[in-house]
Design an enzyme around this catalytic site. Sequence first.
Site, PDB file in Angstrom:
ATOM      1  CG  HIS A  32      -2.060  -1.070   1.046  1.00 27.50           C
ATOM      2  ND1 HIS A  32      -3.248  -0.780   0.637  1.00 27.50           N
ATOM      3  CD2 HIS A  32      -2.180  -2.321   1.220  1.00 27.50           C
ATOM      4  CE1 HIS A  32      -4.118  -1.822   0.802  1.00 27.50           C
ATOM      5  NE2 HIS A  32      -3.314  -2.791   1.014  1.00 27.50           N
ATOM      6  CG  ASP A  68       0.114   9.322   0.926  1.00 27.84           C
ATOM      7  OD1 ASP A  68       0.039   8.011   1.165  1.00 27.84           O
ATOM      8  OD2 ASP A  68      -0.449  10.355   1.322  1.00 27.84           O
TER       9      ASP A  68
HETATM   10  P1  ADQ Z   1      -2.821   6.160   4.661  1.00 30.02           P
HETATM   11  O1  ADQ Z   1      -1.556   6.481   5.136  1.00 30.02           O
HETATM   12  O2  ADQ Z   1      -3.683   5.952   6.073  1.00 30.02           O
HETATM   13  O3  ADQ Z   1      -2.915   4.775   3.924  1.00 30.02           O
HETATM   14  P2  ADQ Z   1      -4.873   7.585   2.998  1.00 30.02           P
HETATM   15  O4  ADQ Z   1      -5.035   6.836   1.758  1.00 30.02           O
HETATM   16  O5  ADQ Z   1      -5.001   8.945   2.742  1.00 30.02           O
HETATM   17  O6  ADQ Z   1      -3.698   7.425   3.856  1.00 30.02           O
HETATM   18  O7  ADQ Z   1      -6.020   7.087   3.807  1.00 30.02           O
HETATM   19  C1  ADQ Z   1      -6.417   7.687   4.978  1.00 30.02           C
HETATM   20  C2  ADQ Z   1      -7.741   7.064   5.357  1.00 30.02           C
HETATM   21  O8  ADQ Z   1      -8.106   7.645   6.799  1.00 30.02           O
HETATM   22  C3  ADQ Z   1      -9.009   7.844   4.185  1.00 30.02           C
HETATM   23  O9  ADQ Z   1      -9.760   7.153   4.050  1.00 30.02           O
HETATM   24  C4  ADQ Z   1      -9.408   9.131   5.430  1.00 30.02           C
HETATM   25  O10 ADQ Z   1     -10.757   9.426   5.280  1.00 30.02           O
HETATM   26  C5  ADQ Z   1      -9.320   8.344   7.011  1.00 30.02           C
HETATM   27  N1  ADQ Z   1      -8.740   9.421   7.786  1.00 30.02           N
HETATM   28  C6  ADQ Z   1      -7.646  10.151   7.780  1.00 30.02           C
HETATM   29  N2  ADQ Z   1      -7.982  11.242   8.676  1.00 30.02           N
HETATM   30  C7  ADQ Z   1      -9.050  10.893   9.137  1.00 30.02           C
HETATM   31  C8  ADQ Z   1      -9.935  11.750  10.457  1.00 30.02           C
HETATM   32  N3  ADQ Z   1      -9.439  12.831  10.916  1.00 30.02           N
HETATM   33  N4  ADQ Z   1     -11.186  11.280  10.536  1.00 30.02           N
HETATM   34  C9  ADQ Z   1     -11.884   9.994   9.752  1.00 30.02           C
HETATM   35  N5  ADQ Z   1     -10.905   9.460   8.933  1.00 30.02           N
HETATM   36  C10 ADQ Z   1      -9.710  10.011   8.552  1.00 30.02           C
HETATM   37  C11 ADQ Z   1      -2.276   3.853   3.472  1.00 30.02           C
HETATM   38  C12 ADQ Z   1      -1.065   4.597   2.566  1.00 30.02           C
HETATM   39  C13 ADQ Z   1      -1.712   5.155   1.259  1.00 30.02           C
HETATM   40  C14 ADQ Z   1      -2.845   4.381   0.489  1.00 30.02           C
HETATM   41  C15 ADQ Z   1      -3.580   3.814   1.617  1.00 30.02           C
HETATM   42  C16 ADQ Z   1      -4.501   2.808   0.789  1.00 30.02           C
HETATM   43  O11 ADQ Z   1      -0.203   5.430   3.271  1.00 30.02           O
HETATM   44  O12 ADQ Z   1      -0.823   6.116   0.584  1.00 30.02           O
HETATM   45  O13 ADQ Z   1      -3.565   5.347  -0.208  1.00 30.02           O
HETATM   46  O14 ADQ Z   1      -2.930   3.129   2.679  1.00 30.02           O
HETATM   47  O15 ADQ Z   1      -3.939   1.819   0.304  1.00 30.02           O
END
Ligand code: ADQ
Length: 455
Positions: A156, A364
């Site tokens: 991921h 990311d």
């Molecule tokens: P993450 O590093 O966690 O995931 P991201 O892809 O942005 O990053 O996903 C974060 C998730 O958490 C989103 O669904 C978002 O809505 C939720 N989230 C973040 N802050 C929040 C808050 N304050 N309240 C509620 N929800 C919140 C890892 C990798 C990424 C990759 C994903 C999926 O680092 O690059 O996209 O896995 O493969």
Amino acid sequence: MKRLVVVSNRVGPLKDTGKAGGLAVALVDMLRERGGVWFGWSGEISDVGTFSELRRERSKTVELCTIDIDATDNAEFYAGYANRTLWPVLHYRLDIAEFSPVFEAGYRRVNERFAARLLPLLRSDDQIWVHDYHFFHLGAELRRMGVENRIGFFLHIPFPPPDMLSALPRHRDLVRSLLAYDLIGLQTDRDRRHFVDYLREEAGGVDLGDGRVEAWGRIARVAAFPIGIDTEGFHEFADGPEGRRERLRLERHLNGRRQIVGVDRIDYSKGIPHRFRAVERFFDDYPEHRGKVSLLQVAPPSRSEVDAYAEIRRELEHLAGHINGRFADVDWTPIRFITRGFPRRALSGVYRASRMALVTPLRDGMNLVAKEYVAAQDHQDPGVLLLSRFAGAAESMGEALIVNPYAADEVASAIKAALDMPLDERRARHHALYTRLVEGDAKHWANSFLSMLDR
Ligand code: ADQ
């Protein structure tokens, strides 16, 4: 259809509690359809650790099976090798990576233990899908235990250039383990390129040209599968009662002013301090916007056991205080910084109420917030996405305003451009982005991975 066995560090939830991430939703749908097992860590740290009794939770065709880890595993495997070594190295942050043979041994041990506990749950025709950087060695361990099933692996987070990865002690052992999987999925073409370059440079590997690679006498398939979200479902959230309630609450507060939103776990890869500085720069360069635009940053703390995270949180509190001190007025605050999570349905309303999103990670894998923001918009009057060129999402979201998160002046002028963007242009960009997000949604992602694994 073959039964599906998913392995990931954290599992579930099976029910849509509003807290499940897009990934969980996609995987649960898939597991429900095919029937299967989701195996991983219970989230509990106990004395018996990986020797704990298997916790089982069944809902119709899907079973969650989890085991504990012990305090040593937690320190060495989870907080140690996974989060202090692999996470920084794979995010190009050699400067803060910690290299410790103890962490590394703990990581191997836990991979071996998870394989041993998974083994009795497997049937000979199961399709096995292992997720993420916690389990590089799991496939190789299963093979050692005689498992001949198709096993796929999806990373991921980014796969860095070979030169960078080669700073990790015993990097070859780590990558060699990956070749035990039949299919290795990465987020973007860039990651795939890095992976193939690594095999060529460090292992005398060859790209067979048909999607397969050969190294260390093994052949595996390697492909990019950009992860998606449940695009239409998320769009509906924003029109649903919770989404609407949150949007109205915000609109009342904003009272005609425009809002920029940022949503991230607190993590140094997300570039939040850079973002705050870019917003400061924006108010310096475009003083006419003071009092009219504000940033709402939602950032729940993550992995508080890692010192680097506590440091960022302090830095952010300091920066927000500094910027607010400089520009705030009695009836307006430039940065509102909230350190807690939001239920996803409410989050959709926050996105909908925001005229633009600043998604500016320094690195990311994909970044699902960028996709959620676009999905949540009103098609008639959509907001603008500002997206870092260093997010995997940038590879397939070219209609966003693509920015360099390190260049505060560039981000500041992109904020200005987003505020000034005419409705026609916003609609055209949004339409292109949204259409692609519907095509490449979470279901499509899971289906394309699993059908390639089957081939
Ligand atoms: P993450 O590093 O966690 O995931 P991201 O892809 O942005 O990053 O996903 C974060 C998730 O958490 C989103 O669904 C978002 O809505 C939720 N989230 C973040 N802050 C929040 C808050 N304050 N309240 C509620 N929800 C919140 C890892 C990798 C990424 C990759 C994903 C999926 O680092 O690059 O996209 O896995 O493969």
